[in-house]
Design a protein around this motif. Structure first.
Motif, PDB file in Angstrom:
ATOM      1  N   ALA A   1      -6.497  -4.616  -5.082  1.00 47.52           N
ATOM      2  CA  ALA A   1      -6.433  -4.241  -3.496  1.00 47.52           C
ATOM      3  C   ALA A   1      -7.107  -4.974  -2.292  1.00 47.52           C
TER       4      ALA A   1
ATOM      5  N   CYS B   1      -7.229   5.125  -6.787  1.00 47.97           N
ATOM      6  CA  CYS B   1      -7.348   5.299  -5.661  1.00 47.97           C
ATOM      7  C   CYS B   1      -7.471   3.997  -5.198  1.00 47.97           C
ATOM      8  N   THR B   2      -7.928   3.633  -3.826  1.00 52.57           N
ATOM      9  CA  THR B   2      -9.001   2.506  -3.187  1.00 52.57           C
ATOM     10  C   THR B   2      -9.346   3.042  -2.125  1.00 52.57           C
ATOM     11  N   ARG B   3      -8.422   4.242  -1.599  1.00 46.81           N
ATOM     12  CA  ARG B   3      -9.583   4.551  -1.029  1.00 46.81           C
ATOM     13  C   ARG B   3      -9.363   6.093  -0.166  1.00 46.81           C
TER      14      ARG B   3
ATOM     15  N   THR C   1       0.460  -1.248   0.072  1.00 42.79           N
ATOM     16  CA  THR C   1      -0.136  -0.323   0.007  1.00 42.79           C
ATOM     17  C   THR C   1       0.961   1.111   0.054  1.00 42.79           C
TER      18      THR C   1
END
Length: 169
Positions: A131, A107-109, A69
């Motif tokens: 992810a 993005c993932t978050r 990450t």
């Protein structure tokens, strides 16, 4: 890729976006999501300069990465308006208003913390191509309560994080 965290204060001037880009590129050299992370951090830094009291002042960029990450974050001086993720309408030819949408797509978050006195906008990106193995949100140094430690008023670089050498020239 080893775990790494870094922060840097920048003058709230558009000319600094080039330095922010180089800063992120140097720190995320081994991250497969490097290009997306650079796009995100430059967009968030641009928003800090254009839409907050950091214009003419200072904004701070934080970058944290592990094997799976990367988290990029921008702390600004706050402002009267809140960051808004706008829906893109077909045929809309306006030149602005798409930045957070671009960040959200990459993005993932994505999250915003703070208020008119100061905000941190952060985004997580998967470094391993998916992810599924993201570092749990509460184990990373930037969100929620950890922000106070990471963004503390200690001299740069903060002894609370592992530092790396960066030349903005």
């Amino acid at each position: 890729m080893n775990s790494m965290a870094w922060r840097c204060d920048f003058p709230g001037e558009r000319v600094q976006l080039r330095t922010v880009r180089r800063f992120a590129a140097a720190l995320l050299m081994d991250c497969p999501a490097r290009d997306d992370a650079i796009s995100c951090v430059v967009e968030l830094a641009s928003n800090a300069i254009l839409h907050t009291k950091s214009a003419g002042g200072v904004f701070t960029v934080g970058i944290w990465s592990s094997r799976t990450t990367a988290r990029i974050a921008v702390k600004d001086a706050g402002g009267s308006s809140k960051p808004i993720l706008r829906a893109c309408r077909g045929g809309d030819m306006s030149e602005g208003g798409r930045g957070l949408g671009i960040v959200a797509a990459l993005c993932t978050r994505l999250s915003v913390m703070g208020d008119e006195t100061g905000r941190v906008v952060w985004a997580d990106l998967a470094c391993d191509g998916g992810a599924g193995d993201l570092v749990p949100r509460d184990e990373m140094p930037l969100p929620e309560l950890a922000c106070d430690c990471f963004w503390g008023s200690q001299a740069w670089p903060s002894p609370a994080v592992t530092s790396a050498v960066f030349s903005g020239t």
